[in-house]
Design an enzyme around this catalytic site. Structure first.
Site, PDB file in Angstrom:
ATOM      1  N   LEU A   1     -13.991 124.729  95.585  1.00 38.85           N
ATOM      2  CA  LEU A   1     -12.892 124.671  96.481  1.00 38.85           C
ATOM      3  C   LEU A   1     -13.277 124.235  97.873  1.00 38.85           C
ATOM      4  O   LEU A   1     -14.714 124.523  98.164  1.00 38.85           O
ATOM      5  CB  LEU A   1     -12.056 125.808  96.796  1.00 38.85           C
ATOM      6  CG  LEU A   1     -11.331 126.599  95.564  1.00 38.85           C
ATOM      7  CD1 LEU A   1     -10.543 127.834  96.094  1.00 38.85           C
ATOM      8  CD2 LEU A   1     -10.125 125.555  95.237  1.00 38.85           C
ATOM      9  N   ASP A   2     -12.843 123.274  98.422  1.00 39.49           N
ATOM     10  CA  ASP A   2     -13.465 122.949  99.923  1.00 39.49           C
ATOM     11  C   ASP A   2     -13.866 123.983 100.616  1.00 39.49           C
ATOM     12  O   ASP A   2     -12.978 125.122 100.469  1.00 39.49           O
ATOM     13  CB  ASP A   2     -12.515 121.900 100.685  1.00 39.49           C
ATOM     14  CG  ASP A   2     -12.221 120.626 100.197  1.00 39.49           C
ATOM     15  OD1 ASP A   2     -13.049 120.019  99.171  1.00 39.49           O
ATOM     16  OD2 ASP A   2     -11.119 119.992 100.352  1.00 39.49           O
ATOM     17  N   MET A   3     -14.723 123.831 101.482  1.00 37.45           N
ATOM     18  CA  MET A   3     -15.010 125.009 102.254  1.00 37.45           C
ATOM     19  C   MET A   3     -13.788 125.671 103.075  1.00 37.45           C
ATOM     20  O   MET A   3     -13.461 127.029 103.223  1.00 37.45           O
ATOM     21  CB  MET A   3     -16.088 124.927 103.502  1.00 37.45           C
ATOM     22  CG  MET A   3     -16.311 125.995 104.359  1.00 37.45           C
ATOM     23  SD  MET A   3     -17.764 125.445 105.587  1.00 37.45           S
ATOM     24  CE  MET A   3     -16.674 124.441 106.664  1.00 37.45           C
TER      25      MET A   3
END
Length: 563
Positions: free
Chosen positions: A410-412
């Site tokens: 997942l994106d940060m």
């Protein structure tokens, strides 16, 4: 360049409102990620008022409904202090504005290639003449005719040779039959027959050889003439490439950048250590280098800087009108690293650990997998500067686990569910499901604005912005297929809560598909890349379903976000 129009006095703009009581920043802006200082916000507001009401020049920003030919622009403001201690600001635009490099009140470019006495015009015209000559040769009737003749001759030769070979095969059969029929002749007569058949065979081989030679002579003549033309074209291409490269190097050498210590470096040296070894197109034309260069040249002390977008978003990018943005990495990082060297800067947030003090909840665990609820602003895997991540936490929690642990990311800034494989076998099985797109994923997102309709789908291909990683661009030529289905869950005044179902898993797919003008045209709340910063990115991986890697049983997990 006019010394009067572009003197420090002409470009230095005092604030039209009082700035008394506003505390000056202790350090200069970190240009790639920042919250604009109050003075920068005031300066930007004054510049925006000027853009709305000025009548000295015309430029189609796409703000009046006229999108055809619209070009939005990045503008920058640099708050400075003059030698008398007075606060004011400088203004700049990236690239050209209203087809000009020089406009009253804005700082000039570092180098103006458009001036009449610039070497660029003459050398570019010489290159253009080469291009015209090259295009004339490439489109010459003689070239087209020769290529057509050569194609026709090769085809005709193939047919003629094939016809003769077929005739020879039939004659060979005939000779075989005559030889068999002559078995009853006396020895002398049979010898005469054998000699006759041999002469016929030799004659046919000679005919075939002669036929090939005749056709080859015709083809060779065309190939020689065609080769001469192609060699001339290739020589012109090489000459043009050489002159273009030399012009580029000479042009880059004119872009010379100062820092506060008075050190000068040009684009050639600044980008010599970059992956490509040379500057990208447009390097040195952005607002930030222009502003700093003018300040250093004129003894103005830089205090704070900010850049904002004005106008319609480009077709490929996502840019919000009036939104502040950091400097681009690809074009500006080497330049600004030199220009800001020795200056006290705000901290680079990328060097800070965003996961510090945050817990990583494990909501399910067995011998093969673990499912975690990743908080927002928490890396999935170690970054360049920060190692704390889902991976490192899981490695600590499951020291006996085998395999790479991470199955997907997942994106940060995105929170939500991630499945972790605790064995190599489990990892392989889960990765195959993600590749085969049999994993069900559902995200919750709250976007800025009220979405029309209750459901739909978005298909916009994506690729990375090579000049400004990790931003993504919509690109129908080189982008990878990206497909999202969406449903409205609820609407509030000024926002919409959506369920998002990504059919593909591209980087920033949901964020771009929501924000882009050809998607929903509404950025996710808190998206500091494609919208505006808030307390957090309102994007959460809420639901995950897949086949258990050991039992094969379909399992599902869900958790709600904190927004």
């Amino acid at each position: 360049m006019s010394d009067t129009m572009y003197s420090a006095q002409q470009c230095f703009t005092p604030f039209s409102t009082s700035v008394e009581g506003i505390t000056l920043p202790e350090r200069f802006t970190f240009p790639f990620y920042y919250e604009p200082h109050e003075l920068c916000v005031l300066a930007a507001n004054e510049l925006q008022m000027h853009l709305e009401h000025q009548g000295e020049w015309q430029h189609n920003f796409g703000l009046t409904g006229q999108r055809e030919g619209a070009i939005g622009k990045m503008f920058g403001v640099l708050v400075v202090q003059n030698r008398e201690g007075e606060l004011g600001y400088l203004k700049a635009f990236s690239g050209k504005l209203a087809e000009q490099n020089l406009l009253p009140g804005f700082v000039p470019p570092v180098f103006d290639m458009l001036t009449q006495d610039s070497f660029f015009h003459g050398e570019q015209q010489a290159i253009n003449r080469l291009t015209d000559k090259l295009e004339a040769l490439q489109n010459a009737p003689a070239l087209v005719t020769l290529e057509a003749e050569l194609k026709g001759l090769n085809g005709a030769k193939e047919q003629a040779v094939a016809a003769l070979r077929a005739e020879i095969i039939e004659n060979r059969k005939s000779r075989k039959a005559r030889r068999q029929a002559g078995q009853g002749l006396d020895a002398q007569a049979f010898e005469v027959l054998q000699q006759q058949l041999g002469r016929e065979s030799v004659a046919e081989k000679h005919r075939l050889r002669q036929l090939n030679l005749e056709w080859d002579d015709q083809i060779a003549a065309r190939e020689t003439r065609l080769s001469e033309l192609r060699d001339e074209i290739e020589a012109l291409k090489q000459q043009r490439a050489s002159q273009s490269s030399a012009l580029q190097r000479r042009l880059f050498a004119q872009y010379q950048f100062l820092n506060q210590a008075g050190e000068i470096k040009d684009l050639n040296s600044l980008f010599s250590a970059s992956p490509k070894g040379f500057p990208p197109a447009g390097a040195g034309e952005c607002a930030a280098p222009k502003l700093l260069q003018f300040a250093f040249e004129n003894g103005l002390k830089p205090i704070a800087m900010a850049e904002f977008w004005w106008g319609a978003s480009p077709k490929s990018e996502v840019k919000q009108h009036k939104q502040f943005y950091g400097a681009c990495h690809g074009k500006c990082e080497p330049i600004l690293a030199h220009m800001l060297s020795g200056m006290a800067l705000d901290d680079n947030p990328l060097l800070n650990n965003p996961a510090e003090g945050k817990a990583l909840s494990i909501i399910y665990q067995d011998e093969a997998i673990a499912v975690v609820n990743k908080p927002a602003e928490f890396l999935s895997v170690p970054g360049k500067h920060v190692t704390d991540s889902v991976y490192s936490r899981m490695r600590q929690a499951f020291p006996k686990a085998t395999g790479p642990l991470i199955v997907h990311r997942l994106d940060m800034s995105t929170s939500g569910l991630m499945v972790i494989a605790l064995s190599s076998e489990a990892n392989t099985a889960l990765v195959q499901q993600f590749i085969g797109r049999t994993v069900e994923k559902r995200y919750l997102a709250k976007v800025v604005g009220e979405v029309q309709g209750d459901e739909g789908e978005i298909k916009l291909p994506l690729r990375v912005d090579l000049d400004d990683r990790p931003r993504q661009l919509v690109c129908f030529e080189h982008g990878k297929h990206a497909h999202t289905y969406w449903e409205v869950k609820s609407r509030d005044e000024g926002s919409t809560l959506l369920s998002l179902f990504p059919k593909t898993g591209r980087t920033h797919q949901l964020r771009v598909h929501c924000a882009h003008q050809d998607g929903l045209g509404m950025p996710i709340i808190g998206d500091d890349l494609y919208g505006a910063k808030a307390n957090r990115l309102h994007l959460h991986a809420q639901y995950l379903a897949f086949n258990h890697p050991i039992s094969g049983e379909r399992v599902s997990f869900s958790c709600d976000p904190d927004f």
